[in-house]
Structure formats: C-alpha cells, structure tokens
Design an enzyme around this catalytic site. Structure first.
Site, PDB file in Angstrom:
ATOM      1  N   LYS A 112       0.723  -1.098  -0.032  1.00  0.00           N
ATOM      2  CA  LYS A 112       0.186   0.009  -0.066  1.00  0.00           C
ATOM      3  C   LYS A 112       0.823   1.121   0.033  1.00  0.00           C
ATOM      4  CE  LYS A 112      -3.734   1.963   2.566  1.00  0.00           C
ATOM      5  NZ  LYS A 112      -4.769   1.841   3.844  1.00  0.00           N
ATOM      6  N   SER A 141     -10.016  -0.462   7.056  1.00  0.00           N
ATOM      7  CA  SER A 141      -9.300  -0.261   5.789  1.00  0.00           C
ATOM      8  C   SER A 141      -8.827  -1.311   5.264  1.00  0.00           C
ATOM      9  CB  SER A 141      -8.058   0.909   5.909  1.00  0.00           C
ATOM     10  OG  SER A 141      -8.992   1.962   5.849  1.00  0.00           O
ATOM     11  N   SER A 161      -9.718   2.029   3.051  1.00  0.00           N
ATOM     12  CA  SER A 161      -8.818   2.617   1.942  1.00  0.00           C
ATOM     13  C   SER A 161      -7.807   2.047   1.453  1.00  0.00           C
ATOM     14  CB  SER A 161      -7.900   3.641   2.956  1.00  0.00           C
ATOM     15  OG  SER A 161      -7.228   3.084   3.723  1.00  0.00           O
TER      16      SER A 161
END
Lengths: 487, 484
Positions: free
Chosen positions: A79, A178, A154
């Site tokens: 990420k 997330s 997210s």
C-alpha cells in the site's frame, strides 16, 4: 490447476521449489498482467518493473543455492502509505506526489528479509481516509468483480490488485476497517493484527492510536505467511508489543473443535443486507458443523463506535498531518507571499476534500472549550467499548459477524453522503478502538459480488483467527472464486 | 504616589545534558553546520516515530529530588499543536496534564542575607524547536533544525518573587543546581538556560493578582533583571496613566533594552493539547528513584556546610568555593595536596579567582580544565610555602609562571630559578646586622618600645635578599639582634 496468477503463496512456494517456473517468470507474468489489465482497474500508483525483475533474479539465484529466506521470490505489492526506500510513497495524496521515502518501513524490511519481490505500490484513499478508494489523487480504483463498483477503502488498490491477479499478496493498513472492508468487497482475506503487533515505523500516520498494518492475501494460510514476517517488536515504535511471535503456519492447522464462537447480535441490525445475513449465518453453521460451539453475545456500545471514532481519528489526523506544511518536503504552492500564505495554499492545494474535512473536524474537536465534550468523551466511549469486548471474551473465544453492511457499492453512490460512507465501517471500527485483531474472509456472494465474514479475536490471538479462517477455507471455496477478467 | 507590589513567576527552560536528542538518536552537540544534526525524526518526515531517550528521566528525577518535589510514577507526553517553520512536526511533544515532577521548593539567599522560599509548581520534559534565521537570506528565512528535539526540562515556579533581584537569585539558584546535578551544562551562551518571566503588579497590600504579561526567551541573568525592571516600569506607567495591562506575550530586545509585544491573548494560538499517541505513558518505579537518589552528587548547600565543618572555612569563603562543582573539586585537590585547607581556600579564592576574573573566565568545568595551572600544581606550590621552601611572596611569582604556562611543575621551577628561601641563620645574621647598623634611628625607636617598626626591618632584609628570606625567621632574628 489454477492459473499462475491465481495461485496461493503456498502453491507458488512449492512450484518455485520444484522449478515449475522461476520467480523471474512469475514476476514477469504479474508485471505483464499489470500492464495489460491495470489501466482499467487503477490499483497501482507505482509499478517497479526493473527493480522487481532484478530482485526476482536474485531470489532465483538464492533458491538455486538451496539456502533462501521463506518467501524467496514471491511477488507482492505494498500500500502506498508504507515507506519504501528510494521509491515514491504518496499516501494517495498530491501532497506527497514528489516524496521519495529515504527509508523502508520496518514491515518492508521484514518482508524483504523474508525474500519477497516488490512489484509496486498500490492505490488508496488519500492518507487512508475513505471507504471507497474514491479519495485518491491518482483516481478511483475499480472493483475487479464489477467495473461500476468500488473496491472499498482505504486499502482499495491492494484488495483490487489481489482480486485481479496482479500480485500474490499485498500489505494494507487498517485504522477503522481499511483492510477488512476492501477485503470483503474484493473477495479476499484481510487481517488486521492486534494494535502494536506490526511496527508502525515507516507507515505514514493517519490516526496513530488506531493505525495497524496487516496482510491481504488469497487465503488465511497466505496471510499467515506474510504475518509471520511482518509481526514482531520494533524498538523504533514505542507502541509496538514486545511479545514473541508464534509460529502462525503451525497454528492454523489446529482443530476448531470446542472453540466458542459468539454471534454478535448488534452486528445483525436492520442496516444489514439480507444476503449478507444469510451468508454469514450459513458460514457460522459450517463452523458449528466442524465442532465450534455457537452462542449469541452482545456488544451494547457498538452504536457509539462510529461517533467516537470520528472524533478520535480526525483529532489525531489533524495533528499528524500538520507536518505537511510545504516547508521541508512534499507539495509547496507556487510563489508564496508569506509563511501564512505558504501554509494555507500548500495545504489547500495539496490535500483533497475528505482529508481537509477530517483535519477541520479534528481541529475543532481538540480546540479549547470542546476538548472535554468531544475528545475526552470519545476516549471514555473507547474504554466502554474495550470493556464490552473483555466481557464477551470471558464467554467466547471469537466473535463472528459480517464485515460490511452491504456488498461493494457503485462508484459515486456515496461520494456526497459522508454519513452513509462512514456507516460502511459500522462493524469494523470498534475493533480498532479496542486494539483487537480481526480478519475478513470471503463467505458468499450476492448478485455476483463477494460477501465478507468478520472474526474478531482476543488480544494477540492472530494465530487463532487464522486457524478458524483456515478451517473455514478448508470447508468452503468462496476464497477460491475469481472475478472474470476475460483474459 | 501609589505603592506597587511586583509579582513574578519564572518558567525556566534548561537543556538537558544528553548525547542524543530526546526522541531521536541525532547528536545534541552545539555549533554544527545547519541541519547536519537533524535526522528524519527531527525533520518530521512521513512515517517516522519518536522513541524516548530514557536518560532524560534520570535528569528530571534528579532535579525533582534535589528540590524535594513529588516524582510522578506515571507521567504522560502530550502534543502541543501550532504551526511555525522551525517546528517540524507542527506540534511540540511536551507534558501538560501529568508532568514528571510536581511541587518542590528552593531557598534563595537575598543580598541582605535573608532567606526566601520559592515554590516550584512543576517541571516537565519537552523537546526544543529549531531556529529560524532571518539574516543572510535576502528577505527569506533560513531554518536550522539542529536544535529541534534537544531535550528540555521546563521548570515552572509559583508567582512567589517580589522583585527582579529575587527573580535573578532564583534563576541563579536553579542554574547552579542543574549544573551541579549534571542535569544541564548550564552554558547560557549556548542557550542551555532560558527564562520566560511572568510579571504583574498590584497595589501594595491587596490580594488580587494584576493582569500579567509573559516576557519570553531571556537568556542571561543581566537581561532577566533588566527585562523585569523594564516591564515593571512599563506596567506602572500604564496603570498610573489610567490604562489597562493587556495579557500578552512580550519579547525582550537586549539591543534596544526594551520589551515589546509579540502576540496578545486575543490572537493567541489554541494549542489543542492532547496525549501523544505515539508514546506510551512513562512509568518510573520507586527503585529507579532510589537509584537516582544514590547517584546524585552532593548539592551546593551540603557542600558549603561540609567545607565550613571539615575545613574550618567561613561561610562566605565556602559559598564562593562551592559555587560550581568544578571549583569545589579544584579547591579540595589544592587543599589535599597542599596540606592546608585554609591556605588553599585563600589562594583559590584570592589568587586563582582573581586571575581568572582578570582573564574574564568563570570557574566552570571547561575553563578550569583548560587553564595551565592544575589543582595539583597549585597544591604543590602551597606545600612549598608550608614547609618553608619559599615565601608567600615568591609563591606568587611561581603562581604567575604556572598560570602563564611557563612552568608546569612548581618544584622544578623553584629549583631552576633559584627561588629557594634563605633560612640559614648564618647567611641572614650579617644582613640583619647591616640593616640595623644602617638605620640607627629606627633601631633606637624600636628599643624605646615602638615595636611596630619590626615590619620596617623585616622589609629591608627581604628587599636585600630579593624576597628569598623566610619572613618569620627574619622577624625572629631582627628582634633578637635589636634587643641584644
């Protein structure tokens, strides 16, 4: 036999050992798929083709020599909130579009030590704020299961890249859901470890007391492979837990016979989609048939979790994001007239709407005269929520429920309704407030879209969660379902 | 004319003497090229986290014990949020609600000899900011973050002081204490001790506090006195002309010798304090406190009393000699080697400190280790006075040679320069006799009872022997020969 890009890490490790293919071939296969398929999905912000191939070649050499780290040559993605040395680490923000991290996050070091190949950095909601991946400076991510749907957020890029077969596993971060919510939306397995189990050093902060990085993978077993490398004490993170890391891969093969699983009544409220209710209850029955003992449990303060979270997280974010001021790194506005002008325009232009909204909410919640009414009260609620969990964990070993109230919603559907977006996290957020580990695993489908089942465990019981999830995945094939990418 | 009572409280920021910063491993050395001692943590880069340099606990606890304060077994770091270019994270890590040190007091001695107790409210740990530099950048501002993250102990007093003199005495006491304890190097020229003065005035005899102003960042005792006096005069002038004092932060400008407003309360920043989530609360055990207590050096008051008791010094001499640990250690070495504490006290106080003062040196550890004259050499010199090898007068010549680095060993110098005292009566008697012979008038007066003239004769003999004669022996011989 499944396609190369659909294989689990466990399968890939066997194949690499058996020289069915090399890591260079495997890495090249993923890179080619990214090049071909990702323009439509937008799950990557940065692709590291040359470095990945060089790394894969090095791991192939290591493997040939016979002595190699456990995950040698396994291609993964990080990420883009996780710092990778010498590589842009943007946190999905214009503010850090020009930020080349000068260091690796501890978890990146750990995974590198374990031998992984890094394919690139995945798209995400800006500074991990969002539940749809629509808040990215690099554009929204599309759900590989259906292009008009969001992948969740997210860690939307991480979940989507995995679902689309663009990596073997990924890392994500989870502040209010997330990892788990996008895992549920994209039909993959996502684990949020206990707060402090994985070091936060090098993970760009959103809300420091809630942020926790974890693995996102095709199976619980694969998640165990990653967590084995990621978990552990780090002297650079004062909040990291100094406890030995168990052998997760050994733990997952244990039986779940006699384990007590509590079904949380508050998680089956009127806001829950019927298909999800049915699928999750069916999954519970499957676990019961394998020897687990089901009972009903109650977490009465669940309804207060979202309001408490949306005070604490923005409060911390308002402070954590103060460093992005245009002075030392990151975005700086053109021709500032004064230091105030530099601050105002750099931050106004560098941050997106949701980030600015949370900074303002957090600034307000911490301001003189409101601190007691908001921040301190939210901390009190946080203690009540933790107490709820402690009480339930006196009765049962795990808590079971849905990960999300609905399956993946349409792009744009909730963009203008902040509250509806925030309600996405209704089942996941309390876990962060209590610092507990939780996992989301695929447990069904509704109209062709994946359904996620959430299991919550006791402090540091990642091994147990992975065991229950692995047992379920031995008895079901929802985790093996793939979206049809037409390729 | 109204009589005003002055009310002063001080916030003293003292830099803690640690090798590395409070939340990072970067060096705290002073004077490096800008931004060469600031790591990613000090720069507030994305993804970095603070970890506490635990040496700062030891220093704070030692200070707390020295002033009889309560040490909080659990204390908490908080974030103080504000935007400023030299504050890299946009917040300062400090302690608001639960500081490590609470309460305590110090006794200050005023010029008239009276003792006054000043209560300390609290002392808390925090990080220093960087420095903005407005010169040399053609209208732009340069930022040096070397100082960012330097550990500070902020010591907050109650508003117990009633004059600038008291405030300076208190600040000096704190300075001496933190230097003694090794908590700080106390080098004020490098900003190791900085004062914020909260000043208000009220009509004499009234209880209610007046509106106060805070004068920031005063970095010398002289400036502190002047800043407070200026601020008091300003406040009196405002009130006596019918005005009101505004609660505001003021800056002392030492060049213009005035205070001027920095920001008023109406525009004051709301610091939005909240507990620092990146750091766990500090937990200290009673055992740890005891360990620190046992390792604490002797404090100034105890040292003074010991000097008076063990060396039979008067209080004033003891105070001077105990003013710094380095000077006290120096004195004790001189006394031990020289074998005479009173002689040592006299020489250190008068000769050594006199010479240092002439050379604009303070008796700090740095300057005492830098001077040519070692405590050992001075002790040996005094031993030579004691055993009659040289006279006190000659000793001053040797002292000067040692001070200027012309010699390091007093004995060698005495021998090579032929300074050994003449103590041989056979050598001295002819000289004494010739002096008596050449001064018949004085000799007659002496014999008539004007015994004070002994000094005249001794002086004459000393002159003729170039100071090398033993004065006591000369005195004895003169008496003997005159009365013969």
């Amino acid at each position: 036999m499944s396609e190369l890009h659909d294989k689990t890490i466990s399968q890939l490790l066997l194949d690499l050992d058996n020289k069915a293919f090399s890591s260079v071939e495997l890495t090249g296969h993923y890179l080619d798929r990214i090049e071909r398929l990702d323009p439509a999905i937008n799950s990557y912000i940065t692709v590291l083709r040359e470095p990945a191939l060089a790394r894969a070649a090095a791991m192939d050499v290591a493997r040939q020599k016979g002595i190699h780290p456990p995950l040698a040559g396994i291609p993964i993605a990080h990420k883009d909130i996780i710092c990778t040395q010498g590589v842009r680490t943007s946190a999905g923000s214009r503010m850090l579009d020009n930020f080349i991290a000068p260091y690796n996050a501890t978890l990146v070091e750990q995974l590198n030590d374990a031998g992984v190949v890094t394919l690139g950095k995945t798209n995400m909601d800006e500074f991990a704020m969002g539940s749809s991946n629509e808040n990215s400076y690099y554009g929204p991510v599309r759900n590989p299961w259906r292009a008009d749907r969001v992948p969740g957020g997210s860690s939307g890029g991480s979940a989507a890249s995995l679902a689309a077969g663009l990596c073997a596993a990924t890392t994500g971060t989870d502040t209010g859901g997330s990892i788990r919510q996008p895992a549920a939306f994209c039909g993959i397995t996502g684990l949020k470890p206990t707060y402090g189990r994985v070091s936060r050093w090098g993970v760009i902060a959103y809300a420091s007391s809630l942020d926790q990085a974890g693995p996102m993978a095709r199976t619980a077993e694969d998640a165990a492979h990653l967590l084995q490398a990621m978990a552990g004490f780090d002297h650079r993170d004062s909040t990291s837990i100094n406890q030995p890391v168990p052998d997760y891969l050994a733990q997952i093969n244990g039986s779940i016979k006699g384990l007590k699983i509590g079904i949380c009544t508050e998680y089956f409220d009127e806001g829950l989609d019927d298909d999800i209710r049915t699928a999750v209850m069916a999954a519970a029955k499957t676990l019961e048939s394998m020897g687990a003992i089901l009972s009903e449990v109650s977490l009465p303060n669940t309804q207060h979790a979202i309001p408490a979270y949306y005070v604490i997280a923005p409060a911390e974010c308002s402070s954590n994001l103060a460093r992005y001021d245009g002075v030392r790194f990151g975005y700086r506005c053109a021709d500032p007239e004064s230091i105030e002008d530099l601050y105002k325009r750099s931050r106004s232009e560098g941050f997106g709407r949701e980030v600015k909204s949370r900074i303002m909410v957090g600034t307000f919640a911490l301001s003189a005269g409101y601190y007691e009414a908001y921040y301190r009260k939210a901390q009190q609620i946080r203690r009540l929520i933790s107490a709820d969990f402690s009480q339930v964990f006196d009765q049962v070993d795990y808590i079971l429920g849905p990960t999300t109230p609905s399956t993946a919603f349409k792009l744009g559907e909730k963009v203008d309704d902040q509250v509806a977006m925030y309600l996405q996290d209704i089942y996941t957020i309390a876990v962060n407030l209590a610092g507990l580990p939780a996992i989301s695993i695929p447990a069904g489908q509704s109209q062709g879209l994946p359904i996620g089942l959430q299991l919550i465990g006791r402090h540091l019981d990642e091994g147990g969660l992975l065991k229950v999830a692995h047992n379920f995945q031995q008895a079901s094939d929802w985790h093996a379902q793939r979206p049809n990418d037409g390729q | 004319m109204q009589d005003w009572e002055i009310v002063i409280g001080l916030e003293i920021h003292t830099q803690l003497k640690t090798k590395s910063k409070i939340f990072s491993g970067a060096s705290t050395d002073f004077g490096a090229a800008p931004n060469t001692q600031a790591c990613a943590i000090d720069l507030g880069f994305p993804g970095v986290l603070p970890t506490v340099n635990t040496r700062v606990y030891e220093k704070a606890v030692a200070f707390g014990l020295a002033i009889g304060a309560t040490i909080n077994l659990t204390s908490v770091f908080d974030r103080k949020n504000y935007f400023y270019p030299d504050s890299p994270k946009g917040y300062q890590i400090t302690q608001l609600e639960t500081p490590i040190v609470v309460g305590g007091s110090v006794d200050i001695i005023l010029k008239d000899g009276s003792v006054k107790t000043i209560q300390v409210t609290r002392a808390h740990l925090e990080e220093d900011a960087g420095k903005s530099m407005h010169e040399d950048y053609h209208g732009k501002t340069g930022i040096d973050l070397n100082r960012a993250g330097t550990p500070l102990l902020e010591i907050v007093s109650e508003p117990d002081m009633r004059s600038a003199e008291e405030a300076v005495a208190y600040a000096r006491y704190i300075h001496q204490l933190v230097t003694y304890l090794g908590v700080s190097d106390g080098d004020m020229s490098q900003g190791s001790l900085r004062c914020d003065a909260n000043v208000s005035i009220r009509p004499m005899g009234t209880e209610a506090m007046g509106t106060r102003t805070e004068t920031k960042n005063v970095n010398s005792f002289r400036f502190l006195e002047r800043a407070i006096n200026h601020e008091v005069e300003r406040q009196i002038a405002v009130l006596e002309s019918g005005g009101r004092i505004r609660q505001e932060t003021r800056l002392y400008d030492s060049d213009k010798d005035e205070t001027r407003p920095m920001r008023s309360k109406e525009t004051a920043t709301d610091y939005r304090y909240f507990p620092e989530p990146d750091l766990l609360p500090i937990h200290i055990t009673q055992d740890y406190i005891e360990t620190v207590r046992q390792q604490m050096p002797e404090l100034p008051e105890a040292k003074i009393q010991r000097f008076v008791r063990d060396y039979d010094l008067n209080e004033a001499d003891a105070e001077v000699l105990a003013s710094t640990v380095a000077l006290a250690d120096y004195f004790e070495t001189v006394a031990r080697v020289g074998g005479d504490a009173k002689l040592a006290a006299n020489w250190v106080r008068v000769e050594l400190l006199g010479q240092m003062n002439r050379d604009s040196l303070t008796p700090s550890a740095e300057s005492l280790s830098a001077i040519s004259l070692s405590a050992n050499a001075l002790g040996m010199l005094l031993a030579r006075i004691k055993d009659g090898t040289i006279s006190g007068k000659i000793a001053k010549t040797v002292f000067a040679a040692l001070w200027h680095g012309e010699a390091t060993d007093p004995d060698t110098y005495i021998a090579t320069q032929g300074l050994t005292q003449v103590s041989n009566s056979n050598e001295l008697i002819p000289i004494v006799d010739s002096v008596i012979e050449n001064n018949p008038q004085q000799a007659a007066q002496y014999r008539e009872g004007k015994t004070k003239l002994i000094g005249f004769f001794v002086g004459q003999v000393m002159r003729q022997t170039a100071g090398k004669a033993n004065p006591q022996q000369v005195s004895d011989l003169v008496q003997q020969r005159l009365l013969d």
